[in-house]
Design a protein around this motif. Structure first.
Motif, PDB file in Angstrom:
ATOM      1  N   ALA A 184       0.807  -1.215   0.000  1.00 35.98           N
ATOM      2  CA  ALA A 184       0.000   0.000   0.000  1.00 35.98           C
ATOM      3  C   ALA A 184       0.847   1.276   0.000  1.00 35.98           C
ATOM      4  N   TRP A 185       2.143   1.170   0.264  1.00 40.80           N
ATOM      5  CA  TRP A 185       3.006   2.356   0.223  1.00 40.80           C
ATOM      6  C   TRP A 185       3.000   3.010  -1.153  1.00 40.80           C
ATOM      7  N   ILE A 186       2.747   2.222  -2.197  1.00 40.05           N
ATOM      8  CA  ILE A 186       2.821   2.738  -3.563  1.00 40.05           C
ATOM      9  C   ILE A 186       1.483   3.276  -4.045  1.00 40.05           C
ATOM     10  N   ALA A 187       0.419   3.109  -3.271  1.00 41.65           N
ATOM     11  CA  ALA A 187      -0.926   3.448  -3.742  1.00 41.65           C
ATOM     12  C   ALA A 187      -1.067   4.920  -4.115  1.00 41.65           C
ATOM     13  N   ASP A 203      11.398  10.080 -22.887  1.00 45.74           N
ATOM     14  CA  ASP A 203      10.336   9.296 -23.516  1.00 45.74           C
ATOM     15  C   ASP A 203      10.547   7.802 -23.373  1.00 45.74           C
ATOM     16  N   ILE A 204      11.801   7.386 -23.204  1.00 46.09           N
ATOM     17  CA  ILE A 204      12.089   5.958 -23.172  1.00 46.09           C
ATOM     18  C   ILE A 204      11.457   5.257 -21.969  1.00 46.09           C
ATOM     19  N   VAL A 205      11.070   6.020 -20.934  1.00 45.89           N
ATOM     20  CA  VAL A 205      10.443   5.390 -19.769  1.00 45.89           C
ATOM     21  C   VAL A 205       9.197   4.607 -20.188  1.00 45.89           C
ATOM     22  N   TRP A 206       8.534   5.045 -21.261  1.00 46.10           N
ATOM     23  CA  TRP A 206       7.333   4.358 -21.725  1.00 46.10           C
ATOM     24  C   TRP A 206       7.669   3.045 -22.423  1.00 46.10           C
ATOM     25  N   GLU A 207       8.961   2.788 -22.632  1.00 48.29           N
ATOM     26  CA  GLU A 207       9.368   1.552 -23.285  1.00 48.29           C
ATOM     27  C   GLU A 207      10.305   0.746 -22.391  1.00 48.29           C
ATOM     28  N   THR A 208      10.053   0.842 -21.092  1.00 48.74           N
ATOM     29  CA  THR A 208      10.842   0.084 -20.121  1.00 48.74           C
ATOM     30  C   THR A 208       9.916  -0.651 -19.162  1.00 48.74           C
ATOM     31  N   CYS A 209      10.508  -1.563 -18.405  1.00 55.21           N
ATOM     32  CA  CYS A 209       9.766  -2.247 -17.348  1.00 55.21           C
ATOM     33  C   CYS A 209      10.701  -2.485 -16.174  1.00 55.21           C
ATOM     34  N   CYS A 210      10.128  -2.654 -15.017  1.00 54.56           N
ATOM     35  CA  CYS A 210      10.849  -3.121 -13.827  1.00 54.56           C
ATOM     36  C   CYS A 210      10.232  -4.452 -13.418  1.00 54.56           C
ATOM     37  N   TYR A 211      11.028  -5.326 -12.852  1.00 53.20           N
ATOM     38  CA  TYR A 211      10.524  -6.643 -12.503  1.00 53.20           C
ATOM     39  C   TYR A 211      11.300  -7.202 -11.319  1.00 53.20           C
ATOM     40  N   GLY A 212      10.744  -8.241 -10.725  1.00 54.85           N
ATOM     41  CA  GLY A 212      11.413  -8.879  -9.595  1.00 54.85           C
ATOM     42  C   GLY A 212      10.504  -9.902  -8.951  1.00 54.85           C
ATOM     43  N   LYS A 213      10.947 -10.420  -7.820  1.00 54.41           N
ATOM     44  CA  LYS A 213      10.182 -11.424  -7.064  1.00 54.41           C
ATOM     45  C   LYS A 213      10.014 -10.893  -5.650  1.00 54.41           C
ATOM     46  N   HIS A 234      -4.030  -2.150   0.820  1.00 58.70           N
ATOM     47  CA  HIS A 234      -3.725  -2.929   2.019  1.00 58.70           C
ATOM     48  C   HIS A 234      -4.562  -4.203   2.049  1.00 58.70           C
ATOM     49  N   ALA A 235      -5.823  -4.103   1.632  1.00 58.67           N
ATOM     50  CA  ALA A 235      -6.676  -5.296   1.556  1.00 58.67           C
ATOM     51  C   ALA A 235      -6.137  -6.288   0.533  1.00 58.67           C
ATOM     52  N   LEU A 236      -5.623  -5.802  -0.599  1.00 62.08           N
ATOM     53  CA  LEU A 236      -5.036  -6.679  -1.603  1.00 62.08           C
ATOM     54  C   LEU A 236      -3.815  -7.414  -1.053  1.00 62.08           C
ATOM     55  N   GLU A 237      -2.974  -6.703  -0.330  1.00 62.55           N
ATOM     56  CA  GLU A 237      -1.785  -7.374   0.206  1.00 62.55           C
ATOM     57  C   GLU A 237      -2.176  -8.394   1.258  1.00 62.55           C
ATOM     58  N   ASP A 238      -3.265  -8.135   1.972  1.00 60.61           N
ATOM     59  CA  ASP A 238      -3.735  -9.078   2.976  1.00 60.61           C
ATOM     60  C   ASP A 238      -4.353 -10.308   2.316  1.00 60.61           C
ATOM     61  N   ALA A 239      -5.155 -10.087   1.270  1.00 60.51           N
ATOM     62  CA  ALA A 239      -5.865 -11.190   0.618  1.00 60.51           C
ATOM     63  C   ALA A 239      -4.940 -12.063  -0.220  1.00 60.51           C
ATOM     64  N   PHE A 240      -3.958 -11.451  -0.881  1.00 58.24           N
ATOM     65  CA  PHE A 240      -3.097 -12.182  -1.812  1.00 58.24           C
ATOM     66  C   PHE A 240      -1.652 -12.307  -1.346  1.00 58.24           C
ATOM     67  N   ASP A 241      -1.290 -11.607  -0.270  1.00 59.02           N
ATOM     68  CA  ASP A 241       0.102 -11.529   0.184  1.00 59.02           C
ATOM     69  C   ASP A 241       0.976 -10.850  -0.878  1.00 59.02           C
ATOM     70  N   LEU A 242       0.444  -9.807  -1.494  1.00 55.44           N
ATOM     71  CA  LEU A 242       1.200  -9.039  -2.473  1.00 55.44           C
ATOM     72  C   LEU A 242       2.130  -8.060  -1.756  1.00 55.44           C
ATOM     73  N   GLN A 243       3.271  -7.803  -2.366  1.00 50.27           N
ATOM     74  CA  GLN A 243       4.198  -6.817  -1.835  1.00 50.27           C
ATOM     75  C   GLN A 243       5.112  -6.323  -2.949  1.00 50.27           C
ATOM     76  N   LEU A 244       5.690  -5.156  -2.738  1.00 50.21           N
ATOM     77  CA  LEU A 244       6.671  -4.590  -3.645  1.00 50.21           C
ATOM     78  C   LEU A 244       7.851  -4.090  -2.827  1.00 50.21           C
ATOM     79  N   PRO A 245       9.090  -4.285  -3.319  1.00 55.01           N
ATOM     80  CA  PRO A 245      10.274  -3.873  -2.561  1.00 55.01           C
ATOM     81  C   PRO A 245      10.485  -2.355  -2.613  1.00 55.01           C
ATOM     82  N   ARG A 246      10.031  -1.677  -1.587  1.00 53.57           N
ATOM     83  CA  ARG A 246      10.029  -0.206  -1.588  1.00 53.57           C
ATOM     84  C   ARG A 246      11.426   0.377  -1.773  1.00 53.57           C
TER      85      ARG A 246
END
Length: 362
Positions: free
Chosen positions: A158-161, A218-228, A332-344
Motif C-alpha cells: 500500500a506504500w505505492i498506492a 520518452d524511453i520510460v514508456w518503453e521500459t519495465c521493472c521486474y522482480g520477485k 492494504h486489503a489486496l496485500e492481505d488477501a493475496f500476500d502481495l508486496q513490492l520492494p520499496r
C-alpha cells in the motif's frame, strides 16, 4: 431464518412479505425508527425512477420466482438471494450507512472517514448482534473477522498506492504466481530485452542514460521493472510491445494466478483484474474499477467469487481507520488477501531489475 431475533418459516418472498418483515424489524429497533425499506421494483431499468438518482442507494428487484436482486444502479447487481433474512440485512446495512455518515460527521474531533465503518457496525449490533458480526466479517456469513492486523498498513504494497494514482512509477502493476516461474521469464514473455535481462540491468542503469532522471525521457514508456517478492513475480510498466501475452501464453509458462492493476490518471480510471487457472475472476461484472469501492460498502458481488476481497477490505477498514485514502485501504486489503508486496527500497533507490522492451533496440 431470523429477522432481528424472530423466527421466520420459509416462504416465497413477495413485496408484501418484505414490507411486513421490515415493519417487524424496524418496530423493534430504535435505530430503524424512521428508516424506509429500499424501494421495490420488477426491473433494474426502474432504478432511477424509484430511487431518484442514477446510483448509490439500494434498490430491490423482485422477480416472479420470489428471488430478490439487490442493485446499486441499474447495471450493478450486488446480491441475489431467496433468503428473507439476507434481504433484510442488506436493507438495514444500507439504512445504517446513511445514519452513520450523519453521526460521524457530527462527532467532536473526528471526521466521517474515521468513524463511518465502526459506526455502521455498532448500529447494526443494536438492531441484531448477528448482523453486526456479519458486517464486521464483510462476507455473507456471520463469523468474526480474523485477528487485528497489528502492523504498518503501508509497509508491503500500500506504500505505492498514492503515487500510483498518478501513474508513478508506472501505469501497470502486475503480479504473477505459479510453480517455478521466475520474474525474468515474465519480463521476457512481455517483450523485455534478453540482453539486459541477462546482464542484470537495474533501474538506476537505465536512468543514467538520461542523466539520472526519467522525468523528461520518452524511453520510460518503453521500459519495465521486474522482480520477485514473496510467492509473486511482479512487473511494472507503462505499455508493452503489442498487446502483451494472452492467458494461454501465461498458462504455458506455469502462471496459475495473476493480479493486474492499471491506472489512467487523466481519465480517473483505475482497474483491478484477477486471473486464476486460466480465466478471469469477476462474477461476470467485466472491468472492475477501483473507484467503485466506497468506504463501508463491500465493492464486489456479495457471496460471489471475490467475496474474500470484500472480507479483506472490511478488515482493513476496521483495523486502520487512520488511513484516509481509499486507495491505500484497498491496496492494504489486496496485500492481505493475496500476500502481495513490492520492494520499496529497491524501487525508490533504483536497484530493482529493469529492462527496455526489445523493439527499442531493434
Amino acid at each position: 431464518m431470523s429477522v432481528a431475533g424472530r423466527i421466520l418459516t420459509p416462504m416465497q418472498i413477495s413485496a408484501y412479505t418484505l414490507k411486513r418483515a421490515w415493519h417487524q424489524v424496524s418496530a423493534g429497533s430504535d435505530v430503524l425508527d424512521d428508516a424506509m425499506l429500499p424501494p421495490i421494483g420488477t426491473s433494474p431499468d426502474q432504478y432511477e425512477r424509484h430511487v431518484g438518482e442514477s446510483h448509490g442507494r439500494l434498490f430491490l428487484v423482485l422477480d416472479d420466482g420470489g428471488t430478490v436482486h439487490g442493485h446499486i444502479g441499474p447495471y450493478r447487481e450486488v446480491f441475489v438471494t431467496q433468503d428473507l433474512d439476507q434481504v433484510l440485512y442488506f436493507a438495514a446495512e444500507d439504512a445504517v450507512r446513511e445514519l452513520a455518515e450523519h453521526i460521524a460527521a457530527r462527532s467532536p474531533g473526528h471526521g466521517p472517514v474515521a468513524n463511518l465503518v465502526s459506526g455502521q457496525a455498532e448500529l447494526l449490533d443494536r438492531i441484531n448482534p448477528a448482523w453486526g458480526s456479519r458486517f464486521r466479517n464483510g462476507g455473507m456469513d456471520g463469523t468474526r473477522p480474523s485477528a487485528a492486523c497489528g502492523r504498518d498498513p503501508l509497509e508491503r504494497l500500500a506504500w505505492i498506492a498514492g503515487s500510483w494514482r498518478e501513474q508513478d512509477p508506472y501505469t501497470h502493476l502486475a503480479f504473477f504466481r505459479g510453480e517455478s516461474i521466475s520474474a525474468e521469464q515474465i519480463a521476457l514473455l512481455h517483450g523485455a530485452d534478453p540482453a539486459q535481462i541477462a546482464a542484470g540491468t537495474r533501474l538506476a542503469d537505465l536512468r543514467s542514460m538520461d542523466g539520472g532522471t526519467f522525468d523528461h525521457w520518452d524511453i520510460v514508456w518503453e521500459t519495465c521493472c521486474y522482480g520477485k517478492a514473496g510467492d509473486w513475480a511482479f512487473l511494472m510498466y507503462h505499455e508493452t510491445p503489442g498487446s502483451g501475452p494472452d492467458l494461454e501464453a501465461l498458462a504455458r509458462l506455469g502462471v496459475t494466478e495473476a493480479v493486474h492493476l492499471n491506472a489512467t490518471s487523466a481519465k480517473a480510471i483505475y482497474t483491478f483484474d484477477y486471473m486464476r487457472d486460466g480465466r478471469r475472476v469477476d462474477d461476470d461484472w467485466g472491468v472492475l474499477e477501483l473507484i467503485w469501492y466506497d468506504r463501508g460498502r463491500a465493492p464486489y458481488f456479495r457471496g460471489g467469487q471475490l467475496d474474500f476481497l470484500n472480507q479483506a477490505i472490511r478488515r482493513a477498514e476496521l483495523d486502520h481507520p487512520e488511513l484516509t485514502s481509499e486507495f491505500e485501504l484497498y491496496f492494504h486489503a489486496l496485500e492481505d488477501a493475496f500476500d502481495l508486496q513490492l520492494p520499496r527500497q529497491d524501487i525508490q533507490e533504483g536497484t530493482v531489475r529493469a529492462a527496455q522492451w526489445t523493439r527499442r533496440n531493434s
